[in-house]
Scaffold this motif. Structure first.
Motif, PDB file in Angstrom:
ATOM      1  N   ALA A 192       0.779  -1.239   0.115  1.00 18.17           N
ATOM      2  CA  ALA A 192      -0.002   0.058  -0.094  1.00 18.17           C
ATOM      3  C   ALA A 192       0.871   1.362   0.037  1.00 18.17           C
ATOM      4  CB  ALA A 192      -1.042   0.152   1.132  1.00 18.17           C
ATOM      5  N   GLU A 208       2.052   1.756  -3.541  1.00 12.95           N
ATOM      6  CA  GLU A 208       1.197   2.352  -4.444  1.00 12.95           C
ATOM      7  C   GLU A 208       1.049   3.810  -4.146  1.00 12.95           C
ATOM      8  OE1 GLU A 208      -2.117  -0.208  -3.143  1.00 12.95           O
ATOM      9  OE2 GLU A 208      -1.914  -1.514  -4.680  1.00 12.95           O
ATOM     10  N   LYS A 209       1.285   4.547  -2.810  1.00  9.90           N
ATOM     11  CA  LYS A 209       1.129   5.760  -2.908  1.00  9.90           C
ATOM     12  C   LYS A 209       2.457   6.416  -3.479  1.00  9.90           C
ATOM     13  CE  LYS A 209      -1.288   5.423   2.080  1.00  9.90           C
ATOM     14  NZ  LYS A 209      -1.157   5.768   3.239  1.00  9.90           N
ATOM     15  N   GLN A 215       3.429   6.110  -6.156  1.00 11.95           N
ATOM     16  CA  GLN A 215       3.157   6.546  -7.598  1.00 11.95           C
ATOM     17  C   GLN A 215       2.597   7.713  -8.127  1.00 11.95           C
ATOM     18  OE1 GLN A 215       4.312   3.654  -9.505  1.00 11.95           O
ATOM     19  NE2 GLN A 215       4.592   2.964  -7.308  1.00 11.95           N
ATOM     20  N   ARG A 230       3.301  -8.179  -7.202  1.00 12.12           N
ATOM     21  CA  ARG A 230       2.865  -6.700  -6.901  1.00 12.12           C
ATOM     22  C   ARG A 230       3.713  -5.699  -6.537  1.00 12.12           C
ATOM     23  NH1 ARG A 230       0.292  -2.646  -9.241  1.00 12.12           N
ATOM     24  NH2 ARG A 230      -0.913  -1.549  -8.001  1.00 12.12           N
ATOM     25  N   LEU A 269       5.316  -2.728  -8.565  1.00  7.98           N
ATOM     26  CA  LEU A 269       5.357  -1.088  -8.005  1.00  7.98           C
ATOM     27  C   LEU A 269       6.526  -0.528  -7.866  1.00  7.98           C
ATOM     28  CD1 LEU A 269       2.719  -1.379  -5.529  1.00  7.98           C
ATOM     29  CD2 LEU A 269       2.390  -0.391  -7.507  1.00  7.98           C
TER      30      LEU A 269
END
Length: 619
Positions: free
Chosen positions: A235, A238-239, A241, A277, A281
């Protein structure tokens, strides 16, 4: 774990170990993602801090302050900036010494040796202190890394020994967990041993788990906890990005990878999925990071080319022969425009940017030093000219009330010629001193005119003679002789007109207007060149002035000012011709237009020179 807790069968323990092995081996693959940029020099993309230019003593004091700090608090970029500024100033001093040495006749340029600089020795000593502190810091870090390596090897040896004691694996399990925690808390090791130590550690843990009959519920709990922690890291990745600052995103990603390596295994069924995943990322952040530096390098190359072009542009400007204020002002505008263009550009590569700036600044400094020297010299010349003209004013004022008409007139005429040989004075005094001199001369010649009132009868006779010439010109305009005959007759009548003396002042304008009107008609009728017409008109005007030297001098001054103005305009056009690009879409039309304007200015200068020579012939 208590000894009476449920124990796994050897088959279950082996299965558990096999599920963990890919994850425990994963760091051999995972660090590679982060390591892709490990050797990349990370430069903070924030705007560079503006530093004012320091003198050598200020630079030395700043370096002395840095040398007193702890090694960890000393910023290498700050030291490099101060070093660059110091040696930029030092190079300027050496360059000045070389120029002074070579300016002395007889000195061999090859034998030049700069004087020893105590400031440079002090500067080097302070840099040596900083270097020693940094070396000590690196040695301490290397010692710490080696100590970490020794401690991790010791833990690995203990794990290997425990895994070999199959009868006591359950009893030593809590100790193994403590060793694992201790292993994770130990810091980095030398990079060349990192992968080897990690692999040996994993092998030792795997061997221990091969022997361990661990409680299944405890294993599932660890898997669940590890999965939650890794999902939190995904998570966070993902931030990243959405993080606009790619440098910040990259550094944060390295921290996430360190945390990932510290977390234990997750259930086998989701192991590949969650790692894939996280890896995906990470790849996106790494790609943005690499693209950022590629784009920055391209922009630096573009800025380098633009700055090189500006350097070539100012180097092509020749200011060695500038001799007027207007020319220096025009050239100054060129340099100021180049400096403004320079400021609009960003940085080139570090080495090229420093070299280009030194190159550009060298040309600018040379120009402004030459300009300052010219203005200093001109200030002295202007002051000398002002003193000479003030002296003439005082002499003219002393003579203005004289009644020795002939001698005084000759003296004032001689002084007016001397005035003409004196150069310009400062603009703020130019009109003031000229009007002062002119007033004294005018006053004397007006008094002289009043004394010569008997000339009025001659002026009346001259008026009648000029009226007769006008009537002859009217007859010529009405007649239709051959063109050559008409032109010859016109020239004769004009010469006769110029030979006639003054007319009464009240009639002067009217008679001259009548004369010009009929002459213009004749010029139009026989298509005689307008430039000849203007010259004839000018000569007629001079004839009207007769022997009035004051008016002749005023007219000469006016023509000289017009001449200087047009010569300055012509020089500006000639300078601007060099900046027109042949590749420009509008270059041809602009070039033709500038050439037409330059030709008109050259024609005007030729006509003004002819008029000035005509006046000089009458003085």
């Amino acid at each position: 774990m208590e000894l009476n807790d449920p124990i796994l069968t050897p088959e279950e323990a082996k299965e558990t170990l096999n599920q963990e092995l890919p994850v425990e081996n994963a760091p051999a693959e995972e660090p590679a993602v982060a390591a892709e940029a490990e050797n990349v020099e990370v430069e903070t993309p924030s705007a560079p801090v503006a530093h004012r230019a320091l003198s050598k003593p200020e630079i030395i004091e700043e370096v002395r302050r840095l040398s007193q700090l702890e090694a960890a608090d000393i910023q290498p970029d700050e030291v490099a900036r101060l070093k660059q500024q110091f040696y930029s100033l030092r190079n300027d001093e050496v360059r000045a010494e070389r120029e002074a040495y070579e300016a002395v006749e007889g000195n061999d340029p090859q034998a030049f040796a700069p004087q020893a600089d105590p400031d440079e020795e002090t500067f080097k000593e302070l840099l040596g202190v900083i270097k020693e502190k940094k070396a000590a810091q690196r040695a301490a870090i290397e010692a710490e890394l080696q100590a970490n390596l020794d401690r991790k090897k010791e833990i690995i040896d203990k794990l290997v020994a425990m895994s070999a004691d199959a009868d006591n694996v359950n009893r030593v399990f809590p100790e193994v967990r403590e060793l694992q925690a201790a292993f994770k808390e130990i810091g980095d090791v030398p990079q060349q041993f990192s992968s080897e130590v990690w692999k040996n550690y994993q092998d030792a843990v795997e061997k221990f788990y091969d022997q361990l009959k661990i409680n299944k519920e405890l294993r599932d709990y660890d898997f669940k906890k590890n999965l939650a922690e890794k999902e939190a890291l995904v998570a966070e990745a993902e931030k990243l990005q959405a993080e606009e600052d790619v440098i910040v995103a990259f550094k944060r990603l390295q921290e996430l990878h360190d945390q990932w390596r510290a977390i234990g295994p997750v259930p086998k069924e989701v192991r590949e999925q969650i790692w894939g995943r996280f890896k995906e990322l990470s790849s996106e952040v790494n790609k943005r990071y690499q693209d950022f530096f590629i784009e920055r390098k391209a922009k630096e190359r573009e800025n380098e080319e633009a700055k090189t072009a500006i350097c070539e542009r100012v180097e092509a400007l020749d200011f060695s022969s500038l001799g007027t204020y207007a020319a220096w002002d025009a050239m100054t505008k060129e340099f100021i425009a180049a400096q403004a263009d320079w400021k609009k550009l960003g940085y080139a590569s570090r080495k090229a940017n420093t070299e280009l700036f030194a190159r550009f600044r060298g040309v600018c400094d040379k120009f402004f030093a030459a300009k300052a020297e010219f203005f200093k010299q001109m200030k002295d010349v202007l002051a000398t000219n002002l003193e000479r003209k003030i002296s003439l004013c005082e002499r003219a004022e002393a003579l203005k009330d004289s009644t020795d008409w002939r001698a005084t007139a000759d003296e004032l005429t001689r002084m007016q010629k001397e005035w003409k040989t004196i150069g310009a004075v400062a603009k703020k005094y130019s009109d003031q001193v000229w009007h002062r001199f002119l007033a004294a001369c005018d006053y004397f010649f007006e008094q002289k005119k009043k004394n010569n009132s008997g000339t009025r009868r001659n002026e009346r006779a001259n008026l009648e003679q000029k009226q007769e010439i006008i009537e002859k010109l009217k007859a010529l305009e009405a007649d239709t002789p051959e063109r050559d005959v008409a032109i010859k007759t016109l020239k004769d009548l004009q010469a006769e007109w110029q030979s006639v003396g003054h007319v009464p002042f009240a009639e002067k304008d009217a008679i001259y207007d009548a004369y010009r009107a009929v002459v213009n008609k004749i010029y139009s009728k026989w298509d005689i060149a307008r430039r000849d017409s203007r010259m004839e008109s000018f000569e007629s005007s001079l004839s009207e002035m007769g022997g009035d030297t004051n008016r002749l001098y005023r007219e000469r001054e006016r023509l000289l000012r017009a001449y200087e103005q047009r010569r300055g305009e012509l020089q500006t056009y000639e300078n601007n011709m060099g900046f027109l690009s042949a590749r420009s879409k509008n270059a041809d039309s602009m070039l033709r237009d500038m050439q037409r304007r330059m030709q008109r200015l050259k024609d005007d200068l030729a006509e003004l020179e002819a008029k000035i020579k005509t006046i000089d012939s009458k003085l």
